[in-house]
Design an enzyme around this catalytic site. Sequence first.
Site, short mmCIF file in Angstrom:
data_model
loop_
_atom_site.label_atom_id
_atom_site.label_comp_id
_atom_site.label_asym_id
_atom_site.label_seq_id
_atom_site.Cartn_x
_atom_site.Cartn_y
_atom_site.Cartn_z
N LYS A 22 -23.92 -48.14 -34.26
CA LYS A 22 -25.36 -48.40 -34.41
C LYS A 22 -26.15 -47.09 -34.53
CE LYS A 22 -27.50 -50.68 -30.95
NZ LYS A 22 -28.61 -49.83 -30.46
N ARG A 27 -29.28 -43.44 -38.25
CA ARG A 27 -29.50 -42.07 -38.73
C ARG A 27 -29.16 -41.94 -40.22
NH1 ARG A 27 -28.88 -42.19 -33.38
NH2 ARG A 27 -29.51 -40.46 -32.06
N GLY A 94 -35.20 -49.59 -29.90
CA GLY A 94 -35.81 -48.36 -29.40
C GLY A 94 -35.42 -47.16 -30.25
N ARG A 122 -41.31 -50.93 -23.62
CA ARG A 122 -40.56 -49.69 -23.36
C ARG A 122 -41.43 -48.44 -23.55
NH1 ARG A 122 -34.80 -50.10 -26.16
NH2 ARG A 122 -34.44 -48.32 -24.80
N ASP A 320 -24.91 -46.54 -22.52
CA ASP A 320 -25.01 -47.96 -22.92
C ASP A 320 -23.87 -48.81 -22.37
OD1 ASP A 320 -27.32 -47.45 -24.34
OD2 ASP A 320 -26.26 -47.07 -26.22
N ARG A 351 -31.81 -52.68 -17.01
CA ARG A 351 -30.37 -52.94 -16.82
C ARG A 351 -29.91 -52.65 -15.40
NH1 ARG A 351 -28.09 -50.66 -22.57
NH2 ARG A 351 -28.73 -52.53 -23.73
N ARG A 395 -26.50 -56.16 -24.59
CA ARG A 395 -25.34 -55.69 -23.83
C ARG A 395 -25.17 -56.45 -22.51
NH1 ARG A 395 -23.96 -51.81 -27.31
NH2 ARG A 395 -25.59 -50.38 -28.02
C1 S3P Z 1 -29.40 -43.84 -28.69
C2 S3P Z 1 -29.66 -43.14 -27.54
C3 S3P Z 1 -29.64 -43.75 -26.21
C4 S3P Z 1 -28.95 -45.10 -26.20
C5 S3P Z 1 -29.38 -45.95 -27.35
C6 S3P Z 1 -29.04 -45.28 -28.68
C7 S3P Z 1 -29.44 -43.15 -29.99
O1 S3P Z 1 -30.98 -43.94 -25.77
O2 S3P Z 1 -29.20 -45.78 -24.99
O3 S3P Z 1 -28.74 -47.22 -27.33
O4 S3P Z 1 -28.95 -43.70 -30.99
O5 S3P Z 1 -29.97 -42.03 -30.02
P1 S3P Z 1 -31.81 -42.78 -25.00
O6 S3P Z 1 -32.13 -41.70 -25.95
O7 S3P Z 1 -33.04 -43.50 -24.52
O8 S3P Z 1 -30.92 -42.36 -23.88
#
Ligand code: S3P
Length: 438
Positions: A22, A27, A94, A122, A320, A351, A395
């Site tokens: 993911k 990216r 997020g 969030r 995660d 979580r 999750r």
């Molecule tokens: C992610 C970073 C993590 C992770 C999220 C994916 C990413 O979050 O929990 O599922 O792809 O950069 P945080 O940057 O909030 O730690």
Amino acid sequence: MTQIGSKPGNVLSGTIRVPGDKSISHRALMIGAAAVGQTRISGLLEADDVLRTAEAVRALGARIQQQNGNWLIEGVGPGGFVPPDGEIDLGNSGTAARLLLGLLATQEISVSITGDESLRSRPMGRVIDPLGLMGANFEAEEGDRMPLRLRGTGEPIPVEYLVPVPSAQVKSAVLLAALNTPGRTTVREREATRDHTENMLKSFGAAISVEDSGAGGRKISVDGFAELTAVNVDVPGDPSSAAFPGVAALLIPGSEITVENVGLNPLRAGLFDTLIDMGANIEIMNRRDSAGEAVGDIVFRFGALKGADIPANRAPSMIDEYPIAAIAAAFADGETRFRGLAELRVKESDRFAAIIDGLAACGVDVRADGDDIVICGDGTPPPGGAKIVVNLDHRIAMAFLVMGLAAEAPVTIDDAAAIETSFPCFIELMIGLGGKIV
Ligand code: S3P
């Protein structure tokens, strides 16, 4: 909402692949959209979170086609994003929200973004702060929440920024903003977090350097205005998804499964180290490199687990994976302490609370101790038999379905749709291995 349940009793066996990573998928779409030329992505995760990013970059002017299972992105080039017709809705993601704000912050563009109830709750202050220092302007809801409106700046200022919490999303937002900023932008992190943005920017030709800064930290610098040139991206299987069938096989007597082509970037593979600390029978085979990311095939075999003390500095590399790691700990003999989990409170759901409440409902001896979660097992399957409210958290949904496959009594979750966020074929795949999910 579709309720669904998992039942114990069946052995898991077989060889599978899980969908694309993911983090890398988001990216590839965003950096491809900012580059010059056509980026070809194979193995992109076609799940709700990533499809939101694809829709967003399309609305911002990138041309996207699908061809023989590959995704082709025609980038807009430097500073070339166009204002979208309406608000951008990023659903549950997020990563999409925080990285996109970075990508757009240093271009003269106004964009409104929103998301589902989980995403709207969030914290966005963690990206608004550094991007604001670079000159971007934000109007957000109370507590720096979404929906929010970004006015990007045409005169960005390079910054030197120490990320206050370990977060690859915050780091990545600043690095993406730096692409369009004159001079050198530097991001420091006290603990290294996943470095997919750095790896991918390097492969697209960005002027980026990464240095270890001692005690596990890193210093990353980007010189602005290097032209990004489209490349081909092969997305490996997501280790965060492989974790669910993998742990299920460790917990169900007689099981053995192989998950092929799993991403093994050391900054993502902390769960596998943790499971090995707990005595798990895991073998990693065919280690190889795929477009700058480590990849391998993982064999998971049933066996006894023991409790372990997992240090806080492991958290960034398995952030995660705590929901599924906590399920494993419930089956282990002895006490497991997961240290330093404050960040779990601001994920797709809280979580920290969801793990404790869900395990307690399944009859597991679990408690919070400050920012640690402590789980005590006796090496036999816990009672199970609970109904879990997943609160839009994919999750939590998958972790407790795994619990139900191995506990004494079935477990139900209230909302199967949450799984679409990251792992759309999860249920079919688990059934294909022999799991009972109905
Ligand atoms: C992610 C970073 C993590 C992770 C999220 C994916 C990413 O979050 O929990 O599922 O792809 O950069 P945080 O940057 O909030 O730690």
